[in-house]
Enzyme design. Structure first.
Site, mmCIF file in Angstrom:
data_model
loop_
_atom_site.group_PDB
_atom_site.id
_atom_site.type_symbol
_atom_site.label_atom_id
_atom_site.label_comp_id
_atom_site.label_asym_id
_atom_site.label_seq_id
_atom_site.Cartn_x
_atom_site.Cartn_y
_atom_site.Cartn_z
ATOM 1 N N THR A 18 0.869 -1.184 0.000
ATOM 2 C CA THR A 18 0.000 0.000 0.000
ATOM 3 C C THR A 18 0.899 1.225 0.000
ATOM 4 O O THR A 18 2.110 1.053 0.187
ATOM 5 C CB THR A 18 -0.853 -0.003 1.289
ATOM 6 O OG1 THR A 18 -0.002 -0.270 2.379
ATOM 7 C CG2 THR A 18 -1.903 -1.098 1.246
ATOM 8 N N LYS B 96 5.681 0.572 -6.849
ATOM 9 C CA LYS B 96 4.270 0.257 -7.106
ATOM 10 C C LYS B 96 3.652 1.120 -8.198
ATOM 11 O O LYS B 96 2.445 1.098 -8.391
ATOM 12 C CB LYS B 96 3.475 0.426 -5.810
ATOM 13 C CG LYS B 96 4.050 -0.403 -4.669
ATOM 14 C CD LYS B 96 3.393 -0.065 -3.367
ATOM 15 C CE LYS B 96 4.152 -0.721 -2.215
ATOM 16 N NZ LYS B 96 3.590 -0.354 -0.915
ATOM 17 N N GLY C 60 -0.681 2.664 -10.871
ATOM 18 C CA GLY C 60 -0.205 2.243 -9.560
ATOM 19 C C GLY C 60 -1.111 1.166 -9.008
ATOM 20 O O GLY C 60 -2.276 1.056 -9.396
ATOM 21 N N SER D 92 -4.455 0.539 1.979
ATOM 22 C CA SER D 92 -4.893 0.653 3.362
ATOM 23 C C SER D 92 -4.718 2.058 3.921
ATOM 24 O O SER D 92 -5.425 2.462 4.842
ATOM 25 C CB SER D 92 -4.122 -0.341 4.239
ATOM 26 O OG SER D 92 -2.733 -0.101 4.165
ATOM 27 N N CYS E 148 -0.787 4.784 9.038
ATOM 28 C CA CYS E 148 -1.046 3.413 8.580
ATOM 29 C C CYS E 148 0.190 2.521 8.763
ATOM 30 O O CYS E 148 1.272 2.842 8.265
ATOM 31 C CB CYS E 148 -1.451 3.436 7.099
ATOM 32 S SG CYS E 148 -1.691 1.792 6.389
ATOM 33 N N THR F 77 2.133 1.256 5.576
ATOM 34 C CA THR F 77 2.671 2.272 4.677
ATOM 35 C C THR F 77 3.943 2.860 5.281
ATOM 36 O O THR F 77 3.959 3.183 6.470
ATOM 37 C CB THR F 77 1.636 3.401 4.460
ATOM 38 O OG1 THR F 77 0.425 2.839 3.941
ATOM 39 C CG2 THR F 77 2.153 4.439 3.490
#
Length: 210
Positions: free
Chosen positions: A38, A70, A82, A161, A196, A199
C-alpha cells in the site's frame, strides 16, 4: 430407538464444529500469508499529474520489503499506473492493461473498461487481489476486480490501506494551500505513513506535465 437420532445429532454437531475449525484455520493461514502492499495516491493540479506510492510490502506481522516500486509508466510513458494489493497479481494486471492500451491506441477510458470486464468475467483473473489507479494527462480511473471503473469527482484518487488518510490530507492541502501537485502528494503520503502501519515513508513519484 430414541438414542439413535441423538447420536446422529452429536455426530453432525462434531462434524460441523470440525468443519468450522478447519475453515477458520485455513482462513487464518491465508491471512498470515497475504502480502499487503500500500498506499498509492494520484493528485492533479495546474495541469500536472503526480502519482506517489510508498515502498512497504508486509506479510502478516512483518515487513518483507521497504523499497517496492508500485508505480509504472505505460504506453510510451504517457500513462501512469499504480497498484495496491498482491504484488504478483498487480504485475499480471499491469501486463494485461498495457496490452489493452496498445489494442486501443492509448485510449485510457476504453482500456480501463475493457480490463475491468476481463477482470470480472475471466475465471483466472477473477481471483487476482489488487486495485489499480491509472491516469493520463486528462483522466484518472480506479479499477477493481468487481468490474468497477470509477472516475473520481475531485482531482485526487488514492488506493490501499492508507488511501483514506492520504485522500483526507490531500483534500485539506488542496483547499488551504497553494502547494503544487508533487508537494501535496508528498505531504499526503507522509501523513498516511505516520498513521497506517502498512505504509512507509520511502516514497516514489511519477509525473505527467500538460
Amino acid at each position: 430407538m430414541t438414542a439413535l437420532p441423538a447420536a446422529s445429532s452429536r455426530r453432525e454437531s462434531y462434524f460441523s464444529e470440525d468443519f468450522a475449525l478447519s475453515t477458520n484455520q485455513k482462513s487464518a493461514t491465508a491471512e498470515r500469508r497475504r502480502i499487503r502492499s500500500t498506499t498509492v495516491i494520484c493528485v492533479r493540479r495546474n495541469g500536472v499529474v503526480v502519482m506517489a506510492a510508498d515502498g512497504q510490502v508486509t506479510m502478516a506481522d512483518h515487513v518483507l520489503k521497504h523499497t517496492a516500486k508500485k508505480i509504472r509508466r505505460l504506453y510510451q510513458e504517457k500513462i501512469l499506473a499504480g497498484f495496491a494489493g498482491s504484488t504478483a497479481d498487480a504485475f499480471n494486471l499491469f501486463t494485461r492493461f498495457e496490452t489493452k492500451l496498445e489494442q486501443y491506441a492509448g485510449n485510457l477510458n476504453r482500456s480501463a473498461v475493457e480490463l475491468a470486464k476481463d477482470w470480472r468475467t475471466d475465471k483466472m483473473l477473477r481471483n487476482l487481489e489488487a486495485l489499480l489507479v491509472v491516469a493520463d494527462k486528462g483522466q484518472t480511473f480506479l479499477i477493481s476486480g468487481s468490474g468497477d471503473v470509477i472516475d473520481p469527482d475531485e482531482p485526487i484518487a488514492a488506493i490501499g490501506s492508507g488511501g483514506s488518510f492520504a485522500t483526507a490530507a490531500a483534500r485539506a492541502l488542496m483547499e488551504n494551500t497553494d502547494l503544487d501537485a508533487r508537494e501535496i502528494a508528498a505531504k499526503s503520503m507522509k501523513i498516511a505513513a505516520d498513521i497506517c502501519i502498512y505504509t512507509n515513508d520511502r516514497i516514489t513519484f511519477e509525473e505527467l506535465k500538460g
